[in-house]
Design an enzyme around this catalytic site. Structure first.
Site, PDB file in Angstrom:
ATOM      1  CD  GLU A  63      -2.356   1.578   2.756  1.00 15.76           C
ATOM      2  OE1 GLU A  63      -3.103   2.476   2.679  1.00 15.76           O
ATOM      3  OE2 GLU A  63      -1.970   1.013   3.482  1.00 15.76           O
ATOM      4  CB  ALA A  68       5.490  13.992  -2.078  1.00 11.80           C
ATOM      5  CB  ILE A  69       8.606  15.219  -6.589  1.00 14.18           C
ATOM      6  CG1 ILE A  69       8.579  13.832  -6.865  1.00 14.18           C
ATOM      7  CG2 ILE A  69       9.933  15.786  -6.964  1.00 14.18           C
ATOM      8  CD1 ILE A  69       9.633  13.111  -6.650  1.00 14.18           C
ATOM      9  CD  GLN A  74       5.593  19.226  -7.731  1.00  4.19           C
ATOM     10  OE1 GLN A  74       4.909  19.753  -8.605  1.00  4.19           O
ATOM     11  NE2 GLN A  74       5.343  18.837  -6.745  1.00  4.19           N
ATOM     12  CB  VAL A  75       7.389  18.945 -14.527  1.00  2.00           C
ATOM     13  CG1 VAL A  75       6.751  18.778 -16.126  1.00  2.00           C
ATOM     14  CG2 VAL A  75       6.226  19.632 -13.742  1.00  2.00           C
ATOM     15  CE1 TYR A  78      15.680  13.884 -10.323  1.00  2.69           C
ATOM     16  CE2 TYR A  78      14.684  15.876 -10.291  1.00  2.69           C
ATOM     17  CZ  TYR A  78      15.763  15.200 -10.533  1.00  2.69           C
ATOM     18  OH  TYR A  78      17.005  15.694 -10.650  1.00  2.69           O
ATOM     19  CB  ILE A 107      -6.684  10.200 -10.737  1.00  2.00           C
ATOM     20  CG1 ILE A 107      -7.234   9.854  -9.337  1.00  2.00           C
ATOM     21  CG2 ILE A 107      -7.059   9.593 -12.025  1.00  2.00           C
ATOM     22  CD1 ILE A 107      -8.931   9.996  -9.481  1.00  2.00           C
ATOM     23  N   GLY A 108      -4.124  11.132 -12.433  1.00  2.56           N
ATOM     24  CA  GLY A 108      -3.351  11.350 -13.703  1.00  2.56           C
ATOM     25  C   GLY A 108      -2.119  10.741 -13.657  1.00  2.56           C
TER      26      GLY A 108
END
Length: 395
Positions: A63, A68-69, A74-75, A78, A107-108
């Site tokens: 689970e 998180a990054i 981000q983008v 990683y 979700i994406g």
């Protein structure tokens, strides 16, 4: 311990609605494990992201509690790299499934990592073992033992190379001399090209055009579709959505000294929607997706760091960040042609500054792949030709 505390701080910032005590309890819980991304600079190590999960060995699943990054990283891929490393590690422990409760903004991301909202894992294996969240969507992912998750990018590149090699067996390359234009200046050549592509009769007389499956109507539609989905038009659309949002009024203009005298002392890099719009109009700053995304996220991160959690500014920043996240995820990287058209950089000899003219010139020079139909992808082509080949064998 220090690294786990850094991870806790990142998760708290990226999931502001999640109670900090709950995050701390799960990270420090002996039943939970963590995998971290650590950047080493000299003797200094800094956590830039991580995942917290719990393994259920007997039921062969894990689970995911948090992933998180840090916003500044981000983008950049990683998140995908972290997920692939986790999958590869779980394979060594003979686990079969990964489960998580994802909120609407996540979700994406999880779908891109192979997770599905349609459960594939038998319900009796997880029911009663994991906590149920009303605001989240249950998603699961099957760990395929035949996939090398550590080297999945390399394997995909190899598959692509094989596909392209297969395509080369079916198409025939035919080059035409193109159309000669009178006049040496570039402006007159542009006008001539525009006259041809805006005239249906002239368009279909272009050498190679009919053979390649193009019609005047399909061509004009492809140009319009391309303009709608271009990177810079998408950036403008994102700005428009943000500016028209009812919660965006505190972020439309730069923070003034009168409003917050100590703002520049606490915030190293101020950012606002007006500044982002000016940078986009300047046509030199946003040549990569990550630059634009970073500035947008910086607006809200600055507000969340400067204002206390119970203020409207903090609340509005969280609301807007969650609202715009799916649009930033869907934003595509700009192509080389888009960058050249957007910046007005000098084109190679024989090409043009304007993106539409550049695309049109490529059509006029007409390198025709005679087997490839209009709007047909390479994969469609291969499938179609293979089916045709099978039908011929049966005959």
């Amino acid at each position: 311990m220090k690294l786990l505390i850094e991870l806790k701080n990142i998760i708290s910032k990226q999931l502001p609605k999640m109670p900090r005590e709950y995050i701390s309890r799960l990270i420090m819980d002996r039943n939970h494990e963590s995998m971290l991304i650590v950047r080493n600079k000299g003797k200094v190590s800094r956590v830039i992201g991580g995942v917290v999960y719990r393994v259920f060995e007997a039921n062969k699943f894990v689970e995911i509690a948090f992933l998180a990054i840090t916003s500044l990283e981000q983008v950049k891929g990683y998140g995908t790299r972290l997920m692939n490393k986790l999958k590869a590690y779980l394979q060594t422990r003979k686990l079969k499934y990964m489960l998580t409760y994802a909120d609407n903004n996540a979700i994406g991301y999880f779908k891109k990592q192979g997770f599905s909202t349609i459960p594939r894992m038998p319900k009796h294996l997880w029911l009663g073992y994991i906590k149920d969240y009303d605001s989240g969507t249950l998603m699961d992912c099957y760990l395929n033992p035949n996939i090398d998750y550590d080297n999945i990018s390399r394997d995909l590149d190899n598959q692509k190379a094989v596909l392209l090699e297969t395509v080369k067996r079916f198409y025939t390359l035919k080059k035409y001399n193109g159309i000669a234009f009178e006049g040496s200046d570039e402006a007159s050549r542009k006008r001539k090209i525009e006259e041809i592509v805006d005239n249906e009769t002239m368009f279909e007389r272009i050498p190679g055009m009919v053979e390649s499956g193009w019609s005047y109507t399909a061509y004009k539609k492809s140009i319009m579709d391309y303009k709608k989905t271009s990177f810079f038009n998408q950036c403008q659309d994102i700005l428009k959505r943000l500016k028209s949002h009812s919660s965006s009024w505190p972020f439309r203009k730069p923070v003034s000294v009168e409003e917050a005298p100590n703002y520049t002392e606490l915030i190293e890099q101020p950012m606002d929607l007006e500044t982002v719009e000016k940078k986009l109009d300047a046509r030199i700053y946003y040549l990569k997706k990550e630059s634009f995304v970073r500035d947008i996220q910086l607006i809200f991160d600055n507000a969340m760091n400067y204002n206390k959690i119970n203020t409207i500014y903090h609340k509005y920043a969280v609301d807007l960040k969650n609202y715009i996240a799916p649009y930033l995820t869907q934003l595509k990287e700009p192509t080389e042609l888009e960058i050249r058209a957007y910046t007005g950089l000098k084109q190679p000899k024989g090409s043009y500054d304007n993106l539409e003219i550049r695309v049109q010139l490529n059509c006029i020079n007409a390198v025709s792949y005679t087997h490839l139909r209009a709007h047909e992808t390479v994969l469609d082509l291969v499938c179609r030709l293979l089916l045709e080949k099978k039908k011929k064998k049966k005959k």
